[in-house]
Design an enzyme around this catalytic site. Structure first.
Site: not given
Length: 620
Positions: A311-314
């Protein structure tokens, strides 16, 4: 050519007529009218065989030995040995099976048909004199202004030039909840204005709109074959001629022409050929109906094997917008202090300031009536202001130190705790006394934690976060969500290297990002998933698009992929098992042409109905 077209258009009527003639034939048999029985079965055979022979001929023209050819030869053989009733029953069952197959497949494609029917066809284009002209959507140009009134469809992608209203965006996002939009907001073609009036400037028109691309994507997806389908196509290419050869050998060895013809009919791999594509069509159709766009059977097959989610976070795990997440309050009148700080911050465009004002608005605290008589923004520190004759400081420790305000040990511990959790901090002092310490951070999507736990139960083994954010913030988010592996302070190219490293460990990796900044990682992963929100960039760059950017959709997509692959395997087993059963029954004398053809056609319907269960699939 006209005759062939006529037969194709009236095949269903021919099927009905054949069925009625077969009934008449059996009535004649029981009544002892032999000549009427024979005529009924012959006419029924000829009627039903006509579309089958035409299909066989068309296939041969492109050098394909089709199932229809096997049935055509079987019918000729049945005529040679005088088995007109067998011929009539075999051709009727074949046509009736095709009819039911067509109807059931049409059901699986219902979501695409519904999407297509929702596509707007005209637009009310505004003219220089203020009038509107009804224009075909294909003739609308970028930059044109279109007028949309209550109950009408938005015909273009664009931005609202004037007006506001509530839009039903379910055709694009899958979310039926009305969304309020005003000036400068982005709108999508195919959405419906529930109330209000909008003037929209077109930014994308015709086939370039998000809605048009969604329809194109799903239509292409349903025509894109999986590995299993490609294998079955190759298998059928060689299997069909093999059945012809086997039937010929059986006939030569046994000298039993009827047995050879029966082998020919019962060896048809109909259920095997239809079983895989109908599963994928049903699965992809289910996804489209639930806001999950899957680009083909190959994607379904690969996604079902994924064991690692990255996953990317933002904007993916978090909502991508800052909000107040913690407030340490030491004020005697907290609402008064919050009103003072909101008034100070309302003049700033800084993300932290907007988060503070939004928080105060949520508390329904009025602050607009307050008066600011002085305000000084100090770069890197914050704001010093006089509000309603009170000295207010809003900023960091440097601002307080510059104004000779000190934190006690408890306040320092609170500040450190919030910073350790990855939050940005805002300290508020009024008349030289610290009143509030606010923690501000990007908010984690509320459904993510439960969804990740559910995905693990579904079969995901490893969760990884890759982010350009700092390590403290990233680790805090990971700890809250149960993500085992975190890599922070990464550039886009470094995220790609991390994905490749996971693949080198033998993992099947799906990367979930926003479809824009993370496009290199989406392209590198085995499966790229965009939290798209309906954007055209997300639609174009990923293998799977989650139209509502929802983790519920991610759960549904993964569960659907695994269920679709399992369903496909069930259909293959059913199809092969049927052929084996029929051939064994034939050898031992329990199966004959008519009964065998009945079982054969029934097996086709069984695999179709089995696949149709996917239309109603929902994750628990």
């Amino acid at each position: 050519m006209k005759f062939e077209r006529y037969i194709q258009q009236h095949t269903n009527q021919l099927t009905l007529a054949t069925g009625l003639l077969i009934i008449l034939g059996f009535i004649s048999q029981f009544s002892g009218i032999g000549i009427l029985k024979t005529i009924s079965f012959i006419v029924a055979s000829l009627l039903a065989a006509t579309p089958i022979v035409i299909r066989a001929y068309e296939a041969l023209r492109v050098k394909v030995i089709s199932i229809e050819l096997l049935v055509s030869i079987a019918v000729i053989g049945a005529f040679v040995i005088g088995e007109f009733d067998e011929s009539a029953i075999v051709t009727f069952l074949f046509l009736f099976g095709s009819f039911l197959e067509e109807k059931t497949l049409a059901k699986t494609r219902h979501s695409i048909k519904a999407l297509t029917e929702m596509a707007p066809t005209t637009a009310a284009v505004l003219q220089a004199d203020g009038t509107t002209v009804e224009t075909d959507v294909d003739d609308v140009e970028v930059g044109d202004h279109v007028l949309v009134k209550t109950g009408a469809q938005v015909p273009v992608d664009g931005v609202i030039a004037s007006g506001d209203g509530y839009l039903n965006e379910s055709s694009v996002t899958g979310e039926a909840k009305l969304v309020h939009k005003g000036a400068a907001a982005e709108v999508f073609s195919g959405t419906i204005l529930d109330n209000g009036t909008l003037q929209i400037e077109a930014t994308k028109v015709g086939d370039d709109t998000t809605f048009a691309k969604i329809i194109e994507l799903v239509e292409e997806a349903q025509d894109t074959k999986s590995t299993a389908e490609k294998f079955i196509d190759r298998f059928a290419t060689y299997y069909t001629p093999a059945v012809l050869v086997i039937a010929l050998i059986v006939g030569l060895i046994s000298r039993d022409f009827k047995l050879a013809i029966t082998v020919l009919v019962l060896g048809c791999p109909g259920a095997l050929v239809i079983g895989a594509p109908v599963s994928n069509v049903a699965g992809i159709g289910n996804g489209a109906k639930n806001g999950v766009l899957i680009k083909g059977g190959e994607v379904v097959d690969t996604f079902a094997k994924v064991d690692t989610l990255v996953f990317d976070k933002t904007g993916t795990l978090t909502e991508g917008k800052t909000a107040v997440t913690a407030v340490e309050n030491e004020a005697a009148d907290p609402q008064r202090v919050l009103a003072l700080v909101a008034k100070v911050e309302s003049a700033s465009d800084h993300p932290l300031a907007r988060a503070v004002v939004a928080y105060v608005d949520q508390q329904q605290i009025a602050f607009q009536q307050l008066t600011v008589t002085a305000s000084n923004t100090i770069k890197g520190q914050g704001i010093a202001a006089i509000v309603d004759q009170q000295h207010v400081l809003v900023g960091n420790e440097k601002l307080l130190a510059a104004h000779h305000v000190t934190l006690n040990d408890t306040q320092k511990a609170t500040l450190h705790q919030q910073q350790q959790a990855g939050s940005s901090t805002v300290i508020v002092a009024v008349e030289q006394q610290v009143q509030l310490i606010m923690g501000i951070a990007d908010v984690i999507r509320p459904e993510v934690k439960g969804a990740l736990a559910a995905l693990k139960r579904q079969g995901i083994q490893h969760l990884v976060m890759l982010t350009g954010d700092n390590a403290l913030t990233a680790q805090d988010v990971a700890d809250q969500l149960g993500i085992e592996e975190v890599h922070a302070n990464l550039l886009p190219e470094e995220k790609v290297e991390q994905v490749k490293a996971l693949q080198a460990q033998g993992r099947k990796v799906a990367f979930i990002g926003d479809g824009i900044n993370d496009s290199p990682s989406i392209a590198t992963a085995d499966i790229g998933i965009a939290m798209g929100g309906g954007t055209d960039v997300a639609v174009e760059t990923s293998d799977i698009v989650l139209m509502r950017s929802s983790f519920g959709e991610l759960r549904h997509a993964y569960g659907l992929a695994k269920k679709t692959v399992a369903n496909l395997r069930e259909n293959i087993i059913l199809a092969i098992g049927t052929v084996v059963f029929l051939l064994i029954g034939l050898v031992f004398g329990y199966i004959y042409m008519a009964s065998g053809m009945f079982v054969h056609e029934a097996s086709i319907l069984v695999v179709i109905f089995n696949a149709m269960r996917l239309i109603r699939f929902h994750t628990k």
